[in-house]
Write an enzyme that holds these catalytic residues in place. Structure first.
Site, PDB file in Angstrom:
ATOM      1  N   ASN A  10       0.750  -1.264  -0.006  1.00 46.14           N
ATOM      2  CA  ASN A  10       0.028  -0.007  -0.131  1.00 46.14           C
ATOM      3  C   ASN A  10       0.778   1.338   0.028  1.00 46.14           C
ATOM      4  O   ASN A  10       1.439   1.666   0.951  1.00 46.14           O
ATOM      5  CB  ASN A  10      -0.814   0.010   1.424  1.00 46.14           C
ATOM      6  CG  ASN A  10      -1.721   1.331   1.520  1.00 46.14           C
ATOM      7  OD1 ASN A  10      -1.835   1.809   0.240  1.00 46.14           O
ATOM      8  ND2 ASN A  10      -2.183   1.338   2.369  1.00 46.14           N
ATOM      9  N   TRP A  11       1.067   1.877  -1.139  1.00 42.78           N
ATOM     10  CA  TRP A  11       1.895   3.036  -1.253  1.00 42.78           C
ATOM     11  C   TRP A  11       1.467   4.380  -0.918  1.00 42.78           C
ATOM     12  O   TRP A  11       2.035   5.238  -0.653  1.00 42.78           O
ATOM     13  CB  TRP A  11       2.313   3.047  -2.668  1.00 42.78           C
ATOM     14  CG  TRP A  11       3.205   2.203  -3.333  1.00 42.78           C
ATOM     15  CD1 TRP A  11       3.733   1.254  -2.884  1.00 42.78           C
ATOM     16  CD2 TRP A  11       3.587   2.449  -4.650  1.00 42.78           C
ATOM     17  NE1 TRP A  11       4.574   0.556  -3.758  1.00 42.78           N
ATOM     18  CE2 TRP A  11       4.674   1.019  -5.132  1.00 42.78           C
ATOM     19  CE3 TRP A  11       3.472   3.229  -5.738  1.00 42.78           C
ATOM     20  CZ2 TRP A  11       5.185   0.945  -6.238  1.00 42.78           C
ATOM     21  CZ3 TRP A  11       4.167   2.970  -6.862  1.00 42.78           C
ATOM     22  CH2 TRP A  11       4.990   1.740  -7.285  1.00 42.78           C
ATOM     23  N   LYS A  12       0.045   4.333  -0.439  1.00 43.36           N
ATOM     24  CA  LYS A  12      -0.604   5.386   0.200  1.00 43.36           C
ATOM     25  C   LYS A  12      -0.266   6.702  -0.966  1.00 43.36           C
ATOM     26  O   LYS A  12      -0.486   6.207  -2.213  1.00 43.36           O
ATOM     27  CB  LYS A  12      -0.057   5.917   1.559  1.00 43.36           C
ATOM     28  CG  LYS A  12      -0.261   4.595   2.384  1.00 43.36           C
ATOM     29  CD  LYS A  12      -0.312   4.965   3.800  1.00 43.36           C
ATOM     30  CE  LYS A  12      -0.684   3.571   4.546  1.00 43.36           C
ATOM     31  NZ  LYS A  12      -0.389   3.965   6.364  1.00 43.36           N
ATOM     32  N   GLU A 167      -6.146  -4.447  10.365  1.00 39.79           N
ATOM     33  CA  GLU A 167      -5.254  -3.474  10.613  1.00 39.79           C
ATOM     34  C   GLU A 167      -5.547  -2.717  11.851  1.00 39.79           C
ATOM     35  O   GLU A 167      -6.354  -1.636  11.659  1.00 39.79           O
ATOM     36  CB  GLU A 167      -5.111  -2.621   9.472  1.00 39.79           C
ATOM     37  CG  GLU A 167      -4.435  -3.399   8.136  1.00 39.79           C
ATOM     38  CD  GLU A 167      -3.902  -2.076   7.370  1.00 39.79           C
ATOM     39  OE1 GLU A 167      -2.695  -2.271   6.876  1.00 39.79           O
ATOM     40  OE2 GLU A 167      -4.579  -1.138   6.884  1.00 39.79           O
ATOM     41  N   GLY A 173       1.234   3.060  10.462  1.00 41.80           N
ATOM     42  CA  GLY A 173       1.864   4.385  10.104  1.00 41.80           C
ATOM     43  C   GLY A 173       3.007   5.117  11.075  1.00 41.80           C
ATOM     44  O   GLY A 173       3.397   4.322  11.873  1.00 41.80           O
ATOM     45  N   GLY A 236       2.785  -1.032   4.412  1.00 41.49           N
ATOM     46  CA  GLY A 236       2.653   0.333   3.949  1.00 41.49           C
ATOM     47  C   GLY A 236       4.034   0.981   3.765  1.00 41.49           C
ATOM     48  O   GLY A 236       4.536   0.598   2.743  1.00 41.49           O
TER      49      GLY A 236
HETATM   50  P1  PGA Z   1       2.325   0.954   7.792  1.00 39.21           P
HETATM   51  O1  PGA Z   1       0.837   0.863   7.216  1.00 39.21           O
HETATM   52  O2  PGA Z   1       2.760  -0.544   6.968  1.00 39.21           O
HETATM   53  O3  PGA Z   1       3.200   2.162   7.104  1.00 39.21           O
HETATM   54  O4  PGA Z   1       2.094   0.987   9.224  1.00 39.21           O
HETATM   55  C1  PGA Z   1       0.142  -0.115   6.910  1.00 39.21           C
HETATM   56  C2  PGA Z   1      -1.346   0.345   6.222  1.00 39.21           C
HETATM   57  O5  PGA Z   1      -1.664   1.303   6.576  1.00 39.21           O
HETATM   58  O6  PGA Z   1      -1.806  -0.358   5.235  1.00 39.21           O
END
Ligand code: PGA
Length: 257
Positions: A10-12, A167, A173, A236
């Site tokens: 998930n590159w956001k 999650e 994050g 992420g």
């Molecule tokens: P993270 O994010 O791995 O940076 O904690 C995961 C996500 O929100 O899918």
């Protein structure tokens, strides 16, 4: 034989530039293409989706979107529909991510999106997770309600095309308190599986991969993948580094045996 693990990147809202997106994708795809027993799904921002979907070759590394609206087309400024996502050649779509829910998305919205995605042949990755844990276990009923409402009205036959990601918001994050422990994931996985069994019966319920997401990196991936019944990972930050992400894919491949 163990089931194929699913590892989602998930590159956001990253990266800013197309050149960088192409670079990360090309390195990721190169490695994922050689990694047996793992389904890699790269979910870039919408602006890169068509282009990267066009670069997909083979089945080991495919692309997905990070959201998709339920209406196919029309006067919805700024939105992108499941129909449009499917038309790019993307195969998956993340739905109900906590960052979308924080922006106002309800589980009822998620359910409409799940249905639209399934209708277009996309595999929805439905995210659920509590914002905090309490000793009384209220977080369990929170996740139960979120899951049931997000899947409301889906056809039984759709279960084989569905992925769920647990999650916990407190583990996601850069502001994460910590990642969950494998034990916490295991308990939640069993809890989610039980809800699915009660709703859809044992056979269909066990066909749904349940992933863990939240501060996954190359140091803890094996622990979450090793949880009995683990379907894989939603990654992420660590997915933006092809080196770290490739190490995660290697781990997933080895766990698959
Ligand atoms: P993270 O994010 O791995 O940076 O904690 C995961 C996500 O929100 O899918």
């Amino acid at each position: 034989m163990a089931e194929k693990k699913i590892v989602v990147a998930n590159w956001k809202m990253n990266p800013v530039r197309g050149t960088e997106a192409r670079k990360i994708f090309s390195l990721t795809k190169q490695h994922a293409g050689k990694t047996r027993g793992v389904q890699t799904v790269v979910c870039p921002p919408f602006v890169f989706l068509s282009e990267l979907a066009g670069k997909v070759s083979g089945h080991r590394c495919v692309v997905g979107a990070q959201d998709a609206f339920w209406e196919s087309e029309g006067a919805y400024t700024g939105l992108v529909s499941a129909a449009q996502v499917a038309d790019t050649g993307a195969a998956y779509v993340i739905l109900g991510h906590s960052e979308r829910r924080a922006a106002g998305e309800t589980s009822k919205d998620v359910a409409r999106k799940v249905k639209a995605a399934l209708d277009r042949g996309l595999v929805p990755i439905v995210c659920v997770g509590e914002s905090e844990r309490d000793d009384a276990g209220r977080y369990l009923s929170f996740v139960e309600t979120e899951l049931k409402e997000s899947l409301a009205g889906i056809a039984r036959s759709a279960l084989k095309n569905l992925v769920i990601a647990y999650e916990p918001i407190w583990a996601i994050g850069e502001y994460a308190v910590r990642s969950a422990t494998p034990h916490e994931f295991e308990n939640m996985l069993l809890f989610i599986r039980k809800i699915l069994v009660d709703a859809f019966g044992k056979k269909l319920a066990f066909s749904v991969p349940i992933l863990y997401g939240g501060s996954v990196d190359d140091g803890n991936a094996a622990d979450f993948l090793g949880v009995p019944g683990s379907g894989g990972l939603l990654v992420g930050r660590a997915s933006l580094s092809p080196k770290i992400f490739s190490a995660i894919l290697d781990t997933a491949s080895k766990i698959d045996g």
